[in-house]
Design a protein around this motif. Sequence first.
Motif, PDB file in Angstrom:
ATOM      1  N   ILE A  47       0.837  -1.206   0.000  1.00  0.00           N
ATOM      2  CA  ILE A  47       0.000   0.000   0.000  1.00  0.00           C
ATOM      3  C   ILE A  47       0.868   1.250   0.000  1.00  0.00           C
ATOM      4  O   ILE A  47       0.597   2.208  -0.732  1.00  0.00           O
ATOM      5  CB  ILE A  47      -0.962  -0.012   1.210  1.00  0.00           C
ATOM      6  CG1 ILE A  47      -2.012  -1.100   1.037  1.00  0.00           C
ATOM      7  CG2 ILE A  47      -1.631   1.351   1.389  1.00  0.00           C
ATOM      8  CD1 ILE A  47      -2.864  -1.332   2.261  1.00  0.00           C
ATOM      9  N   ILE A  50       2.440   1.726  -3.586  1.00  0.00           N
ATOM     10  CA  ILE A  50       1.439   2.167  -4.555  1.00  0.00           C
ATOM     11  C   ILE A  50       1.051   3.622  -4.314  1.00  0.00           C
ATOM     12  O   ILE A  50       0.993   4.422  -5.253  1.00  0.00           O
ATOM     13  CB  ILE A  50       0.203   1.245  -4.506  1.00  0.00           C
ATOM     14  CG1 ILE A  50       0.564  -0.129  -5.062  1.00  0.00           C
ATOM     15  CG2 ILE A  50      -0.968   1.846  -5.272  1.00  0.00           C
ATOM     16  CD1 ILE A  50      -0.481  -1.185  -4.820  1.00  0.00           C
ATOM     17  N   THR A  51       0.789   3.984  -3.069  1.00  0.00           N
ATOM     18  CA  THR A  51       0.378   5.365  -2.792  1.00  0.00           C
ATOM     19  C   THR A  51       1.535   6.343  -2.981  1.00  0.00           C
ATOM     20  O   THR A  51       1.309   7.478  -3.403  1.00  0.00           O
ATOM     21  CB  THR A  51      -0.193   5.496  -1.364  1.00  0.00           C
ATOM     22  OG1 THR A  51       0.755   5.004  -0.424  1.00  0.00           O
ATOM     23  CG2 THR A  51      -1.502   4.747  -1.237  1.00  0.00           C
ATOM     24  N   TRP A  54       1.750   6.894  -6.705  1.00  0.00           N
ATOM     25  CA  TRP A  54       0.600   7.699  -7.118  1.00  0.00           C
ATOM     26  C   TRP A  54       0.788   9.158  -6.713  1.00  0.00           C
ATOM     27  O   TRP A  54       0.512  10.063  -7.487  1.00  0.00           O
ATOM     28  CB  TRP A  54      -0.672   7.124  -6.511  1.00  0.00           C
ATOM     29  CG  TRP A  54      -1.925   7.858  -6.846  1.00  0.00           C
ATOM     30  CD1 TRP A  54      -2.281   8.387  -8.059  1.00  0.00           C
ATOM     31  CD2 TRP A  54      -2.999   8.160  -5.973  1.00  0.00           C
ATOM     32  NE1 TRP A  54      -3.501   8.986  -7.976  1.00  0.00           N
ATOM     33  CE2 TRP A  54      -3.971   8.858  -6.697  1.00  0.00           C
ATOM     34  CE3 TRP A  54      -3.237   7.892  -4.629  1.00  0.00           C
ATOM     35  CZ2 TRP A  54      -5.149   9.299  -6.129  1.00  0.00           C
ATOM     36  CZ3 TRP A  54      -4.421   8.332  -4.072  1.00  0.00           C
ATOM     37  CH2 TRP A  54      -5.358   9.027  -4.822  1.00  0.00           C
ATOM     38  N   PHE A  55       1.280   9.392  -5.498  1.00  0.00           N
ATOM     39  CA  PHE A  55       1.501  10.755  -5.030  1.00  0.00           C
ATOM     40  C   PHE A  55       2.547  11.477  -5.884  1.00  0.00           C
ATOM     41  O   PHE A  55       2.359  12.622  -6.278  1.00  0.00           O
ATOM     42  CB  PHE A  55       1.944  10.747  -3.567  1.00  0.00           C
ATOM     43  CG  PHE A  55       2.374  12.095  -3.080  1.00  0.00           C
ATOM     44  CD1 PHE A  55       1.446  13.070  -2.797  1.00  0.00           C
ATOM     45  CD2 PHE A  55       3.723  12.392  -2.936  1.00  0.00           C
ATOM     46  CE1 PHE A  55       1.837  14.326  -2.364  1.00  0.00           C
ATOM     47  CE2 PHE A  55       4.118  13.643  -2.509  1.00  0.00           C
ATOM     48  CZ  PHE A  55       3.175  14.608  -2.219  1.00  0.00           C
ATOM     49  N   GLN A  58       1.009  12.363  -9.259  1.00  0.00           N
ATOM     50  CA  GLN A  58       0.102  13.503  -9.149  1.00  0.00           C
ATOM     51  C   GLN A  58       0.869  14.804  -8.944  1.00  0.00           C
ATOM     52  O   GLN A  58       0.518  15.837  -9.502  1.00  0.00           O
ATOM     53  CB  GLN A  58      -0.886  13.297  -7.989  1.00  0.00           C
ATOM     54  CG  GLN A  58      -1.863  12.182  -8.206  1.00  0.00           C
ATOM     55  CD  GLN A  58      -2.847  12.489  -9.309  1.00  0.00           C
ATOM     56  OE1 GLN A  58      -3.211  13.626  -9.546  1.00  0.00           O
ATOM     57  NE2 GLN A  58      -3.268  11.455 -10.002  1.00  0.00           N
TER      58      GLN A  58
END
Length: 71
Positions: A47, A50-51, A54-55, A58
Amino acid sequence: MNFFKIKTSWSNAEFILIKLCMASAYILVGSYFHDFFAEYYSILIGIFIITAIWFVYQWLKKMKTHSDLPY
């Protein structure tokens, strides 16, 4: 008077106390429940990875969008 609509500006230095408070709480909870979370390390690391990806995606997307704007 609506408390949630009050706007204030905070500097990064002013956030040091709240960051230290939250970090100490995370360390306290993490040390207390160490054995409980031991079997979930692989899921938690997944987790996190992945985050984190993603961060960063973005953030780079936002930085690119702001660099294209004429000033």
